[in-house]
Design an enzyme around this catalytic site. Structure first.
Site, mmCIF file in Angstrom:
data_model
loop_
_atom_site.group_PDB
_atom_site.id
_atom_site.type_symbol
_atom_site.label_atom_id
_atom_site.label_comp_id
_atom_site.label_asym_id
_atom_site.label_seq_id
_atom_site.Cartn_x
_atom_site.Cartn_y
_atom_site.Cartn_z
ATOM 1 N N ASP A 187 0.873 -1.174 0.000
ATOM 2 C CA ASP A 187 0.000 0.000 0.000
ATOM 3 C C ASP A 187 0.915 1.230 0.000
ATOM 4 O O ASP A 187 2.122 1.136 0.279
ATOM 5 C CB ASP A 187 -0.941 -0.007 1.216
HETATM 6 C C1 NOJ Z 1 -3.910 3.980 -0.001
HETATM 7 C C2 NOJ Z 1 -5.074 3.043 -0.005
HETATM 8 O O1 NOJ Z 1 -5.087 2.320 1.199
HETATM 9 C C3 NOJ Z 1 -5.059 2.085 -1.188
HETATM 10 O O2 NOJ Z 1 -6.224 1.320 -1.173
HETATM 11 C C4 NOJ Z 1 -4.903 2.845 -2.458
HETATM 12 O O3 NOJ Z 1 -4.972 1.989 -3.566
HETATM 13 C C5 NOJ Z 1 -3.596 3.601 -2.402
HETATM 14 N N1 NOJ Z 1 -3.592 4.523 -1.273
HETATM 15 C C6 NOJ Z 1 -3.323 4.400 -3.655
HETATM 16 O O4 NOJ Z 1 -4.164 5.503 -3.689
#
Ligand code: NOJ
Length: 821
Positions: free
Chosen positions: A296
């Site tokens: 993530d």
């Molecule tokens: C954080 C989020 O938790 C995730 O789901 C997302 O795809 C990424 N940021 C990218 O924006």
């Protein structure tokens, strides 16, 4: 106590040897009770020394794996490192192109309900709405339509779907992105979505792995004296982990998902992206995952440890985040702390899904509009132009919506859950005088984007068509309920649509705004409520926002035909549900861009709603306190780096499993929902064993692990049939649901087993008088408990109780059978 350390010596060696992760453990070290997460000892996660990284061998993707291996053999060390370390670019996540090998890079985009940053693209219903549809075909269709849009915009990877959070607490800020707190319902819809996406040539990214059940303290913080306070640790015992939180991910691996996103939280004390037990052990060894683990955004907390524990790609990899890959990874390979074999394995894992989905062949270029759209949150063109050779299409803003609006309208309407319908208040009988109330009824007032933590949804006025954060979308248009109602009632003689959309004005004492309306003689009062949720924060209440409950009470105090519609990210308490003047209640969740049309189709009866609750609506908010969000003023001030602990003490007893176990009454139960027609079900179940040789072993026969684990977990062992009939006047869809109570597990210990757990559902469309026999197929895993001692699924000995009904508390047909006598 479930498992004393010395009991591990007694582990049946044959069983252990049939399990690769246990095998690795046995070969590489003496057994300790830290290898499994046991009920009494889960506050530690085994490290990469204990569970070393397994290399992918391309099982299931043989041809693509060969191509990936050839590709990797052409790369220099610098190129290899670049292919697993994100860079600035036009997409949310970017893997740089390597023009000399005709590789145009990877464009990675949010998210689970459509392009978060897409012009002329669709905003689909959110996961919670798909869950409420209980319709596998709808899940597949949404997945394939999203893939068509992503591909046409040049995006190789769709960051979704979501099965973590599963929805342990109804306050979880991101539950709406996923499906349901029931792992079976989530597992089916998650998998269908993945298949829809990948059949469309786009890689899915199953997220967030794992235990990401709250937003509060999902990332580390710094206190006043500069001490780093770690992310919350989700502390989950091994059995709950397998039977609930991992359940859908195991299926996702079986479905061939290309990538898995490791999560922000710590899991049993260790960060999700460097948790060797979770990534190496469970995901890659036990489940046989052949794709790549992507972090993530900012969830990587180490280089060597993360890589050796199973992380394959760091995102976003840009200098605004701590950089653990890039040059640091090159150094680690050069000094041997990461082996070059491991680096090659990372690369093959990244490229195998790419070749498998034929993304090397005529993949559309990136829509140039992405440059602009992405610069709001991530990279600006000056950060990458001249550095990386991205391929852009000739025309910006290509329209990728096709006719998706029609299916969005239909599926959102069908997914609406009719919770109350007194004396057939709905569908409306062509009312001429309609009064509309509530701040959710009107159009957006703050633009078309729900980007990040604020946006259209969180403002006081405007329909809540989706939630916030990376799981939102950029609307190319939105239809508000009020607009659709006006159109539907029409501007004909005697027609009257009057409205007050300001909740504060409605609630004013002796409100002059209400007095000025004609509709105290109106045929129907439609009250629209909303409840916002977003990434990065948890909900603080289950009550409707902006004093919605008071609005209902006020309108219902004078209007004898008050119909309440909720646009909501999930569970809402409804203290007014039994009010005699509240004649109908519709839970419309987060329907996407066609919000107004979908709800009007249901209100006026063009569509017969067939949604069912994918969760329980309890009587009171505190009824859910058994699975709280970890938060407190002490924790917010703590100096203890590891103070944030979330103990999943309730084990398997979340949502309806809890309410059933403690025999608590609820407002509306899991699986519940009405229709404009009525259904009946035969009392008798037909239960048929499918085993050909007559005997079924408690453990799956030992076999090489395929993606998804031991292949025999997916063998259908039993079929159960029930017959459903439409006994009403109009066509409609029933959702017969199969619930099982398995005999207790002999190694149950203190683990409290749930009864009547969902193990099958189908959506059955029936004309009046029509009937259909539905078949539920039960595979080995459906009939098994997770055995923490043997680290295997095991079918318990004794009688299985099966019930089929129209909700978790409306069970109509019952039967029993014995798999293992
Ligand atoms: C954080 C989020 O938790 C995730 O789901 C997302 O795809 C990424 N940021 C990218 O924006």
């Amino acid at each position: 106590m479930l498992l004393a350390p010395n009991l591990l010596d007694q582990v049946n060696s044959e069983m252990v040897l049939s399990k690769p992760s246990a095998l690795v453990a046995l070969v590489s070290l003496s057994i300790t009770n830290s290898l499994a997460w046991n009920h009494d000892d889960y506050l530690h996660s085994p490290t990469a020394d204990e569970i070393p990284h397994p290399s992918a061998d391309g099982r299931g993707w043989e041809e693509a794996f060969g191509l990936a291996s050839d590709f990797v053999s052409e790369l220099t060390l610098g190129e290899k490192v670049l292919m697993v370390s994100g860079v600035h670019g036009p997409c949310v996540g970017n893997i740089a192109p390597i023009p000399r090998l005709n590789f145009t890079g990877l464009c990675i985009q949010n998210g689970p309900l459509g392009l978060e940053q897409g012009s002329y693209s669709s905003v689909f219903p959110a996961g919670v709405s798909i869950a409420a549809s209980w319709d596998k075909d709808v899940a597949y269709e949404r997945g394939s339509q999203m893939a068509a849009e992503f591909k046409a915009k040049g995006a190789h990877v769709l960051l979704g779907p979501v099965a973590g959070p599963l929805g342990r607490s109804p306050l979880g800020g991101r539950n709406f992105e996923g499906f349901s707190p029931d792992p079976y319902l989530t597992g089916e819809l998650f998998t269908q979505t993945i298949e829809g996406i990948q059949d469309g040539g786009v890689q899915a990214c199953a997220k967030h792995f794992i235990g990401n059940e709250q937003e509060t303290q999902r990332q580390p913080s710094e206190n006043e004296d500069g001490t780093k306070i770690d992310s919350v640790s989700s502390n989950i015992d091994d059995r709950t982990m397998h039977e609930l939180y991992l359940w859908p991910f195991q299926q996702a691996v079986r479905a061939g998902v290309g990538s898995v996103m490791c999560s922000y939280n710590r899991l049993n004390q260790t960060y999700g992206c460097q948790n060797s037990k979770a990534l190496n052990g469970i995901l890659k060894i036990d489940f046989g995952f052949q794709g790549y683990v992507m972090s993530d955004w900012g969830a990587t907390h180490s280089g060597v440890t993360a890589v050796n524990s199973g992380e394959d790609m760091d995102m976003p990899g840009t200098p605004d985040y701590p950089l653990f890959f890039h040059q640091n990874l090159t150094n680690a390979v050069n000094n041997g702390s990461v082996s070059s074999d491991r680096l090659d394995d990372m690369l093959r894992r990244v490229m195998a899904p790419y070749f498998h989905l034929k993304q090397d062949q005529d993949f559309p270029p990136i829509d140039p509009s992405m440059k602009e759209l992405n610069s709001v949150l991530f990279s600006t063109p000056d950060e990458y132009e001249g550095q990386f050779n991205y391929t852009f299409g000739a025309e910006p803003n290509i329209d990728v919506r096709g006719n998706h609006g029609a299916s969005i309208r239909r599926s959102a309407a069908e997914a609406t859950v009719l919770l109350k319908n007194k004396h057939g208040a709905l569908p409306l009988k062509d009312p001429k005088r309609v009064a509309v109330f509530g701040n959710d009824a009107g159009d957006f007032t703050n633009g078309m984007s729900v980007w990040w933590f604020n946006g259209v949804g969180n403002y006081e006025y405007g329909v809540m068509a989706t939630g916030g954060g990376s799981g939102s979308g950029l609307f190319s248009y939105a239809v508000s309920p009020l607009d659709a109602i006006k159109l539907r009632v029409g501007y004909t003689k005697d027609a009257l649509v009057q409205y007050v959309l300001n909740n504060t004005a409605i609630l004013e004492e002796d409100s002059p705004y209400l007095k000025a309306l004609v509709p105290w003689s109106s045929d129907v009062c439609l009250v629209f409520l909303k409840s916002w949720a977003t990434e990065s924060e948890d909900r603080t209440t289950l009550a409707s926002d902006w004093n919605g409950d008071e609005v209902v009470e006020k309108i219902a105090s004078t209007c004898a035909n008050t119909v309440v519609v909720l646009h909501s990210a999930g569970v809402n308490t409804m203290p007014w549900a039994d009010h005699p003047n509240v004649t109908a209640i519709l839970a419309a969740h987060l329907p996407g861009q066609e919000a107004g049309n979908s709800i009007v189709d249901v209100l006026w009866g063009d569509v017969n709603p067939s949604g069912r609750l994918p969760y329980t609506i309890a009587k009171n908010e505190w009824d859910y306190d058994f699975a709280p969000i970890t938060n407190s003023t002490e924790l917010l001030k703590t100096n203890d780096p590891t103070a944030w602990q979330s103990d999943f003490k309730e084990g398997a007893l979340i949502d309806y499993r809890h309410f059933n176990h403690y025999n608590k009454s609820v407002q509306y139960e899991f699986g519940y929902g009405l229709s404009y027609t009525t259904f009946n079900m035969s009392r008798k179940l037909t239960i048929t064993p499918l085993s050909t040789n007559g005997t079924i072993s408690p453990f799956p026969p030992s076999a090489p692990i395929a993606p998804g684990g031991n292949p025999s977990l997916w063998d259908t062992l039993y079929e159960i049939q029930a017959t459903v009939q439409n006994t009403g006047e109009v066509a409609g869809a029933a959702v017969p649901q199969l619930y099982l109570t398995l005999p207790p597990h002999e190694n149950q210990g203190e683990y409290v087993e749930a009864t009547n757990i969902l193990r099958g559902f189908e959506k059955v469309r029936l004309d009046p008088g029509g009937s259909k026999t539905v078949t539920f197929a039960l595979n080995r895993r459906d009939l098994s408990h997770w055995d923490v001692i043997n680290q295997e699924w095991t079918i318990p000995q004794g009688e299985v109780k099966a019930s089929v009904g129209f909700s978790s508390r409306d069970l109509r047909a019952r039967g029993t059978f014995t798999v293992i006598p």
